[in-house]
Design an enzyme around this catalytic site. Structure first.
Site, PDB file in Angstrom:
ATOM      1  CB  SER A 222      -7.550   0.708   0.226  1.00  0.00           C
ATOM      2  OG  SER A 222      -7.792   1.380   1.088  1.00  0.00           O
ATOM      3  CB  SER A 260      -4.943   0.917   4.515  1.00  0.00           C
ATOM      4  OG  SER A 260      -4.796   0.456   3.473  1.00  0.00           O
ATOM      5  CD  GLU A 262      -4.952  -2.969   3.908  1.00  0.00           C
ATOM      6  OE1 GLU A 262      -4.252  -2.008   3.414  1.00  0.00           O
ATOM      7  OE2 GLU A 262      -5.672  -2.583   5.122  1.00  0.00           O
TER       8      GLU A 262
END
Length: 336
Positions: A222, A260, A262
């Site tokens: 991340s 992930s 973001e």
């Protein structure tokens, strides 16, 4: 060493004096950790010497892929205000840092809990592929207080420090990275990242494939992006600015994989009078930027985010943790 120490220049715009988020006047950064191989805490203070709870800052939040956490983001989206510093840590420790930050902030601002509660802003990425987050000591009140008390201007430490310990960047050691850009209007945009994403096959350095295999393979990671500016933007403009940080990540090789997170947030250090708790809402003419001025800030954010990733990558040293090794990127293999 940082990207520019290796002759790597990202973009067209000039950085601020320290090429860090702290080039935005008043912004401070602090790190603290219990041990060099256990993830710790990084804090970004919006306005030095001012109480963010009683004088919040305009802020906005953007999400590209949401497999992550940023506490306080719902309140930011509702009110357009951020009322605490930004705290970063490892995924398993969000609750511990939230609790510790609440206690520390209550000790330092006695009106919290009387006039209103406080909702700390805490972001995370996961270091568990490298460090033992189950058996290692969790951040506590003393650690959060140490990060706040140690927050300073100048160039923050980067790589495997504070909340960056145990983080990976394209299968190499990553962690904390920062950069800044100045625009022709006289404003500064600074970015600080908690970098923990990417595959070595995707890594691009100033647009060139790095082509350097890593002996390690990180799990899907991340990136938490903290964007600061002294441009007097309103919350919707700050949300738009925050979103541009993702373009900087993409330039380095992020494709926002399924697992992930973001997540980006941006705040402005301007317009303190308009955001003071209890003050009437104020919209000042200089907040209404024209399209070209906004675009210049967007470009600054993209460039600063791209370089911040590289500063995390090139500033990180090898970390041998309880569960694995995060190898430093071999700078002698830099493209070009």
């Amino acid at each position: 060493m940082r990207a520019r120490d290796h002759g790597i220049v990202v973009g067209r715009l000039e950085p601020g004096p320290t090429n860090a988020i702290t080039d935005v006047p008043g912004v401070l950064v602090g790190h603290a950790a219990h041990a060099p191989d256990v993830t710790g805490v990084t804090v970004v203070v919006p306005r030095a010497g001012r109480d963010t709870w009683s004088e919040p800052v305009f802020a906005g939040v953007a999400v590209l892929n949401g497999a992550g956490e940023l506490t306080g983001s719902i309140q930011i989206r509702e009110w357009g205000l951020m009322e605490t510093p930004v705290f970063l840590t490892g995924t398993p420790f969000v609750g511990a840092v939230y609790d510790a930050a609440t206690r520390v902030l209550m000790e330092r601002q006695p009106r919290i809990g009387v006039d209103d509660v406080v909702i700390p802003v805490v972001g995370e990425t996961d270091p568990s592929a490298i460090v033992d987050v189950v058996r290692g000591p969790a951040p506590d009140v003393a650690l959060v207080a140490a990060a706040l008390d140690g927050a300073a201007d100048g160039v923050p430490a980067e790589g495997q420090v504070g909340a960056g310990i145990g983080m990976m960047c394209c299968d190499f050691a990553g962690g904390i990275g920062t950069s800044s850009r100045r625009v022709s209007d006289g404003y500064t945009v600074g970015v600080l990242l908690q970098v923990n994403f990417g595959d070595w096959e995707e890594l691009r350095i100033a647009g060139t494939p790095a082509g350097v295999p890593s002996p390690a393979r990180g799990a899907e990671g991340s990136c938490i992006c903290v964007v600061a500016t002294d441009a007097p933007l309103l919350p919707h403009g700050l949300e738009r600015l925050a979103r541009r940080a993702f373009l900087g990540l993409a330039r380095v090789g992020s494709y926002a994989s399924n697992g992930s997170g973001e997540i980006a947030m941006a705040f402005s250090t301007a317009n303190a009078d308009a955001t003071r708790r209890g003050a009437p809402a104020v919209v000042r003419p200089e907040l209404l930027q024209d399209g070209l001025a906004i675009s210049r800030l967007f470009a600054a954010c993209v460039e600063a985010a791209e370089e911040a990733v590289l500063n995390a990558l090139l500033g990180a040293t090898t970390l041998v943790g309880a569960r694995g090794t995060a190898p430093a990127f071999p700078a002698d293999r830099l493209p070009g």
